[in-house]
Each structure stands twice: as C-alpha cells, then as structure tokens.
Design an enzyme around this catalytic site. Structure first.
Site, mmCIF file in Angstrom:
data_model
loop_
_atom_site.group_PDB
_atom_site.id
_atom_site.type_symbol
_atom_site.label_atom_id
_atom_site.label_comp_id
_atom_site.label_asym_id
_atom_site.label_seq_id
_atom_site.Cartn_x
_atom_site.Cartn_y
_atom_site.Cartn_z
ATOM 1 C CB CYS A 108 -0.776 -0.046 1.183
ATOM 2 S SG CYS A 108 -1.813 1.542 1.195
ATOM 3 C CB CYS A 111 -1.667 4.542 4.708
ATOM 4 S SG CYS A 111 -3.007 4.096 3.882
ATOM 5 C CB SER A 112 -0.489 0.221 6.560
ATOM 6 O OG SER A 112 -1.618 0.981 7.331
ATOM 7 C CB CYS A 113 -4.855 -0.459 2.582
ATOM 8 S SG CYS A 113 -5.475 1.325 2.675
HETATM 9 FE FE FE Z 1 -3.404 2.095 2.920
#
Ligand code: FE
Length: 206
Positions: A108, A111-113
C-alpha cells in the site's frame, strides 16, 4: 471543534511520525472522538484473534479444490462473505494467483491498507516508508531482501492496495506438499506468502 484541533497542530506539529500519531491520538481522545477501550478491542481482535490463519485456510482450500479456487478468484467478495471473512478492512478483496509466469507482490504505497479479516494486522515492515516506496520502484530488489529468488523470466506484478481494494496473493503450492490434506496444507501457508514477500514452507522448516 475541528478548527481547535487544527489550531493546536499548527502551533507545533512534531516531526517524528510516532510522536505525531501520539499527539493526534491524545487530542482525539480529549475531544471524545475516539475511545481507547474500543481501539484496544479492535487491535486485540485483529492482532491476537484473527492473524493470518483465515487466509491460510482459504489458500489451502483453493489448492485442494479446483471449483473453490475458481469461485474464490472469480467471485471473491461473495465467497468471503459466505465464509464470514468480510467486514472491517476486508470489504472488497481481490485474489491474485501466482503462476509459473507471474509472481504477485502487494503493497500500500499510501499507508498500510491490508485485508485484516484474512491476515490480521499488517507487519511493521509493510507500513514502513522503505517497503512502500521500494516495492513499486524496485520490486525485484525488495523480493531479494526477503529471500524470494525468482527466475528472470518470471514477471513481477505489484498491486497497490487502497481503502477500497485489498489484495490477497494465492501462492503456488510447493511440489513437495502435493497430496497432503487441506488441514495439513494450512500449516504450509505463511503470512508473507499471501503478501508476495515469501513462499509457502513446510511446517517442519518453520
Ligand atoms: Fe493504505
């Protein structure tokens, strides 16, 4: 109220990302916009109760049942919903299959999906700036760092997750595991193999 929060941050926003998050969290708590107890429950659920086991079960089932695999790839959301594996951070999942010709890698960049209902919470490296920027620009170097050695003829496909779409890699089944039962195979599926930064492994070697 929102204006007040913004004003506070404009006065002096800490440069360190961790300090920023902490400052933001304290402010949101103070304003009654988040509840620590609810946050703890969510983290506990996805960190300790879900983990990558749900994803591993799906992969093992796909390895042993061709019809399930076809449906999983073709109609992912429906299959996951029926198994009760949709929900928070897993509303729309796309399954990408590794083959002799293609290796899939998930990142991602923003961000950190991550598909929480299938893999639990993302590992720290998944959230790091280094991984997020390099996975797209130099996927083969990143894979090399994870000890994922691929032949030069194999194509690497990078999938960028978003808040709308999460990806799950369906790794190739190791030859040496062929013929094992679905239950045994679950133990071969590693978390990283479902992100694309690893291969499935014999549980004896783990
Ligand atoms: Fe994300």
């Amino acid at each position: 109220m929102k204006k007040d929060i913004l004003k506070q941050f404009h006065k002096g926003f800490p440069s360190n990302p961790e300090a920023r998050v902490r400052a933001l969290k304290i402010t949101l708590e103070k304003e009654g916009l988040i509840d620590q107890k609810a946050l703890d429950e969510i983290i506990d659920t996805y960190q300790n109760k879900v983990g990558p086991l749900n994803g591993a079960k799906i992969v093992a089932k796909a390895w042993t049942d061709k019809n399930f695999k076809a449906e999983l790839i073709g109609n992912t959301d429906y299959v996951l919903k029926n198994m009760g594996l949709n929900g928070r951070q897993g509303e729309h999942v796309v399954v990408v299959e590794n083959t002799e010709a293609i290796h899939n890698l998930v990142v991602c960049t923003l961000c950190s999906c991550y598909p929480w209902p299938l893999l639990g919470l993302p590992p720290n490296w998944y959230k790091s700036d280094a991984y997020r920027s390099r996975a797209v620009r130099q996927p083969r170097t990143v894979l090399n760092d994870f000890n994922v050695k691929l032949s030069s003829s194999k194509k690497v496909k990078v999938w960028d997750s978003t808040s709308e779409v999460r990806y799950l890699v369906l790794p190739q089944q190791p030859e040496s595991s062929k013929g094992l039962s679905e239950n045994e195979l679950v133990n071969w599926v590693t978390r990283d193999s479902m992100i694309g930064t690893g291969f499935p492994k014999s549980p004896k070697g783990k």
